[in-house]
Design a protein around this motif. Structure first.
Motif, PDB file in Angstrom:
ATOM      1  N   ARG A 280       0.906  -1.107   0.051  1.00 18.56           N
ATOM      2  CA  ARG A 280      -0.189  -0.157  -0.078  1.00 18.56           C
ATOM      3  C   ARG A 280       0.816   1.413  -0.198  1.00 18.56           C
ATOM      4  O   ARG A 280       0.644   2.091  -0.593  1.00 18.56           O
ATOM      5  N   LEU A 281       1.979   1.294   0.527  1.00 19.66           N
ATOM      6  CA  LEU A 281       2.721   2.465   0.581  1.00 19.66           C
ATOM      7  C   LEU A 281       3.636   2.564  -0.513  1.00 19.66           C
ATOM      8  O   LEU A 281       4.182   3.756  -0.586  1.00 19.66           O
ATOM      9  N   GLY A 282       3.661   1.671  -1.395  1.00 19.71           N
ATOM     10  CA  GLY A 282       4.476   1.664  -2.699  1.00 19.71           C
ATOM     11  C   GLY A 282       5.383   1.005  -2.914  1.00 19.71           C
ATOM     12  O   GLY A 282       6.146   0.777  -4.167  1.00 19.71           O
ATOM     13  N   ALA A 283       5.680   0.004  -2.131  1.00 24.21           N
ATOM     14  CA  ALA A 283       6.694  -1.202  -2.417  1.00 24.21           C
ATOM     15  C   ALA A 283       6.057  -2.071  -3.787  1.00 24.21           C
ATOM     16  O   ALA A 283       4.835  -2.535  -3.756  1.00 24.21           O
ATOM     17  N   ASP A 284       7.008  -2.568  -4.526  1.00 24.59           N
ATOM     18  CA  ASP A 284       6.569  -3.450  -5.595  1.00 24.59           C
ATOM     19  C   ASP A 284       6.656  -5.031  -5.091  1.00 24.59           C
ATOM     20  O   ASP A 284       5.968  -5.835  -5.709  1.00 24.59           O
ATOM     21  N   HIS A 285       7.561  -5.126  -4.087  1.00 27.40           N
ATOM     22  CA  HIS A 285       7.824  -6.613  -3.588  1.00 27.40           C
ATOM     23  C   HIS A 285       8.345  -6.571  -2.077  1.00 27.40           C
ATOM     24  O   HIS A 285       8.739  -5.589  -1.546  1.00 27.40           O
ATOM     25  N   PHE A 286       7.802  -7.733  -1.456  1.00 24.92           N
ATOM     26  CA  PHE A 286       7.983  -7.801  -0.064  1.00 24.92           C
ATOM     27  C   PHE A 286       8.656  -9.115   0.018  1.00 24.92           C
ATOM     28  O   PHE A 286       7.917 -10.405  -0.289  1.00 24.92           O
TER      29      PHE A 286
END
Ligand code: NAP
Ligand code: ZN
Ligand code: ZN
Length: 350
Positions: free
Chosen positions: A217-223
């Protein structure tokens, strides 16, 4: 002198409690700020609990300050009464050394005056931070808050924002660059938002598996959850830039291996113990291990203007002043979504 009410700690690991003190009357180039909000940075906890071994008490922490100008000295040119302003990690510096002249006031060779747990340039008056009602500061060390940013959610930009913006800027995060953020806390979540706005492909490496949805949600593409040892094999050589925002010691070697050739890992978190680094981690892939400390005044203004343009603020949990000690305990458990900010009105009402 101006009467101030703050929250202070009087000994390492003692809880913070209400504390009365005074600020100087404005000099010719000073402004007086009615403090509205102050963020809680993990550095406040390190210092209040004397984890860095250089605490002076009583200590009023707080260096993510936003408020409104209420008085200006006779020679002030940059601000007027009613302006929305901020103050970050330092309130003065010598202005004449090479670092100050280059706009790196945080590295002032004669010693910057850090906003709290430091000394003014007279080298004897202790500085007191933003968990307080009022602040007198030289106009050159205040920042302008863009009109579209709310003061509460903008407060963390003054430390968490600039601390991540500066290395992202220096190492040219942008389109085509793969950036990883180790730790999704106060600094990490600002780093994700800013790197995403700069156009980079952003990955979060977190020891809290439950933060995946927030990271995206904050803008990361991967986790990736760092508890899974597999990721250290599958992500070898994956990143151009890694920012380490972890507040404790972790094995940096493992993460250096995730850099591409000539990639850089920037240390931002300040653990209380040294971490050994193997030469191999750097030699293989000609990797760079470096660090970064907040940012100078002009770069901090540049960051605020960038955040204004992209409508970036912090995700905050607004608390009353009497909840500061509880907030410290929650930060220690990585239980912050993603920055506590003190509503200073609750201190005034106390
Ligand atoms: P924070 O909100 O507590 O975030 C730190 C994050 O590190 C946590 O949310 C957690 O993220 C991760 N973490 C915590 N314990 C961990 C562990 N045992 N193993 C792995 N990961 C762990 O703190 P912050 O305010 O962002 O500050 C972070 C650090 O930067 C502090 O040391 C602070 O003093 C320092 N700092 C440096 C500068 C500078 O100029 N260099 C400026 C400000 C702050 P996950 O849950 O996602 O793993
Ligand atoms: Zn800070
Ligand atoms: Zn200087």
């Amino acid at each position: 002198m101006l009467d101030a009410l703050g929250y202070a700690t009087h000994a390492a690991k003692a809880p913070l409690s209400p504390y009365k003190f005074q600020r100087r009357d404005p000099r010719a180039r000073d402004i007086v700020i009615d403090i509205k909000y102050c963020g809680i940075c993990h550095s406040d906890i390190h210092q209040a609990r004397d984890e860095w071994g250089r605490a002076n008490f009583p200590m009023v922490p707080g260096h993510e300050i936003t408020g409104v100008v209420t008085q200006v000295g006779a020679k002030v040119t940059k601000y007027k009464v009613g302006d929305k302003v901020g103050v970050g990690c330092f309130v003065d510096s010598c202005r004449v050394c090479d670092c100050c002249k280059k706009g790196f006031e945080q590295f002032c060779s004669n010693g910057a005056s850090f906003t709290y747990n430091g000394l003014e340039q007279d080298k004897k008056t202790p500085t007191m931070g933003g968990y307080s009602t009022v602040l007198t500061v030289d106009e050159d060390y205040a920042l302008r808050i863009p009109a579209n940013l709310p003061l509460a959610a903008a407060a963390p930009l003054l430390c968490a924002g600039i601390t991540t913006y500066s290395p992202l800027n220096r190492w040219k995060a942008g389109p085509g660059k793969k950036v990883a953020m180790i730790g999704l806390g106060g600094l990490g979540h600002m780093g994700v938002k800013i790197a995403h706005a700069m156009g980079a492909e952003v990955t979060v490496l977190s020891h809290s598996p439950k933060k995946e949805a927030d990271a995206k949600r904050l803008g990361a593409d991967h986790f990736y959850a760092t508890a899974d040892p597999e990721i250290f094999a599958s992500l070898q050589g994956a990143f151009d830039l890694i920012l380490c925002t972890v507040s404790t010691g972790i094995d940096w070697n493992q993460y250096l291996n995730l850099l591409k050739i000539d990639g850089a890992m920037v240390l931002l978190g300040i653990p209380d113990k040294d971490v050994p680094v193997g030469a191999r981690s750097l030699i293989m892939g000609r990797r760079i291990l470096t660090g970064s400390l907040i940012g100078g005044i002009s770069e901090t203004q540049e960051m605020l203007d960038f955040c204004g343009k992209h409508n970036i603020t912090s995700d905050i949990e607004l608390i009353s002043a009497d909840k500061i000690n509880e907030a410290y305990d929650r930060v220690m458990k990585s239980d912050v979504r993603y920055r506590f900010v003190i509503d200073i009105a609750t201190l005034k009402a106390a």
